[in-house]
Enzyme design. Sequence first.
Site, PDB file in Angstrom:
ATOM      1  N   CYS A  88       0.852  -1.188   0.000  1.00 34.49           N
ATOM      2  CA  CYS A  88       0.000   0.000   0.000  1.00 34.49           C
ATOM      3  C   CYS A  88       0.890   1.240   0.000  1.00 34.49           C
ATOM      4  CB  CYS A  88      -0.964  -0.001   1.181  1.00 34.49           C
ATOM      5  SG  CYS A  88      -0.303   0.682   2.705  1.00 34.49           S
ATOM      6  N   GLU A  89       0.450   2.231  -0.758  1.00 33.70           N
ATOM      7  CA  GLU A  89       1.295   3.412  -0.903  1.00 33.70           C
ATOM      8  C   GLU A  89       1.235   4.323   0.320  1.00 33.70           C
ATOM      9  OE1 GLU A  89       0.010   5.397  -4.422  1.00 33.70           O
ATOM     10  OE2 GLU A  89      -1.617   6.457  -3.440  1.00 33.70           O
ATOM     11  N   HIS A  90       0.307   4.074   1.226  1.00 33.53           N
ATOM     12  CA  HIS A  90       0.207   4.934   2.403  1.00 33.53           C
ATOM     13  C   HIS A  90       1.141   4.506   3.528  1.00 33.53           C
ATOM     14  CE1 HIS A  90      -4.034   5.507   0.680  1.00 33.53           C
ATOM     15  NE2 HIS A  90      -3.277   6.509   0.306  1.00 33.53           N
ATOM     16  N   HIS A  91       1.346   3.195   3.653  1.00 32.39           N
ATOM     17  CA  HIS A  91       2.176   2.684   4.760  1.00 32.39           C
ATOM     18  C   HIS A  91       3.338   1.815   4.271  1.00 32.39           C
ATOM     19  CE1 HIS A  91      -1.974   3.326   6.267  1.00 32.39           C
ATOM     20  NE2 HIS A  91      -1.345   3.860   7.297  1.00 32.39           N
ATOM     21  N   GLN A 129      -5.695  -0.382  -3.594  1.00 32.71           N
ATOM     22  CA  GLN A 129      -6.424  -1.482  -4.240  1.00 32.71           C
ATOM     23  C   GLN A 129      -7.325  -0.986  -5.376  1.00 32.71           C
ATOM     24  OE1 GLN A 129      -8.330  -4.186  -1.480  1.00 32.71           O
ATOM     25  NE2 GLN A 129      -9.687  -4.977  -3.063  1.00 32.71           N
ATOM     26  N   HIS A 157      -5.421  -6.208   4.002  1.00 31.87           N
ATOM     27  CA  HIS A 157      -4.447  -5.124   4.122  1.00 31.87           C
ATOM     28  C   HIS A 157      -3.739  -5.198   5.470  1.00 31.87           C
ATOM     29  CE1 HIS A 157      -5.721  -2.637   0.577  1.00 31.87           C
ATOM     30  NE2 HIS A 157      -6.696  -3.529   0.648  1.00 31.87           N
ATOM     31  N   CYS A 159      -1.779  -3.083   6.711  1.00 33.32           N
ATOM     32  CA  CYS A 159      -1.765  -1.799   7.428  1.00 33.32           C
ATOM     33  C   CYS A 159      -2.995  -1.656   8.308  1.00 33.32           C
ATOM     34  CB  CYS A 159      -1.626  -0.619   6.470  1.00 33.32           C
ATOM     35  SG  CYS A 159      -2.978  -0.425   5.306  1.00 33.32           S
TER      36      CYS A 159
HETATM   37 ZN   LIG Z   1      -1.989   1.304   4.109  1.00 31.84          ZN
END
Ligand SMILES: [Zn+2]
Length: 198
Positions: A88-91, A129, A157, A159
Amino acid sequence: MSLIVDEEEKLRIQNELSVHYKAILELLGEDSEREGLLKTPHRVAKAMQFLTKGYSEDPEEVLRSAMFQEEDYKQMVIVKDIDFFSLCEHHMLPFFGKAHIAYIPKKYITGLSKIPRVVDIFARRLQIQERLTMQIKDCIQRTLDPLGVMVVIEAQHMCMQMRGVEKQNSLTTTSDFTGFFQQAKTREEFMNLIKHQR
Ligand SMILES: [Zn+2]
């Protein structure tokens, strides 16, 4: 010639990444000189390069490499239960699961093994996603120009699960489609075919 340069560049980036990962270990309170961690920065650098290698691959080219004309087959082509692993690009934590893909050919068909490769290429980039789902759909639509394409992705996920934000084992499902799949009946047919036997 350019392959050698690429390999050199890859190693140069690997070394630079290692320096940063060593610093990260120390910032996290670790002793980066202890035996178990000595090679860790280098291993992480290599692993991250592998997990993001989709940036240097061309999914449309993969589809085109095994594309052939097929005028008569107008049934749904389905490739289901494609395992994928992404970040995931956030975490930058893993999300992973299964992709299910169907398309209805107009004029072109591609080798069945190429569809999972396309999933892999997009998954091995930093993703969310929803965008992963859309990019796979767009790639197949642009390249094969089918009467319709539909992509369904079910994923867990890390995260969310590891940080305890959401229920463990919860699945996130996304879908996207074009053309004939705008008809609910066609979507239903596909969804029935990919249903789990629980
Ligand atoms: Zn994430």
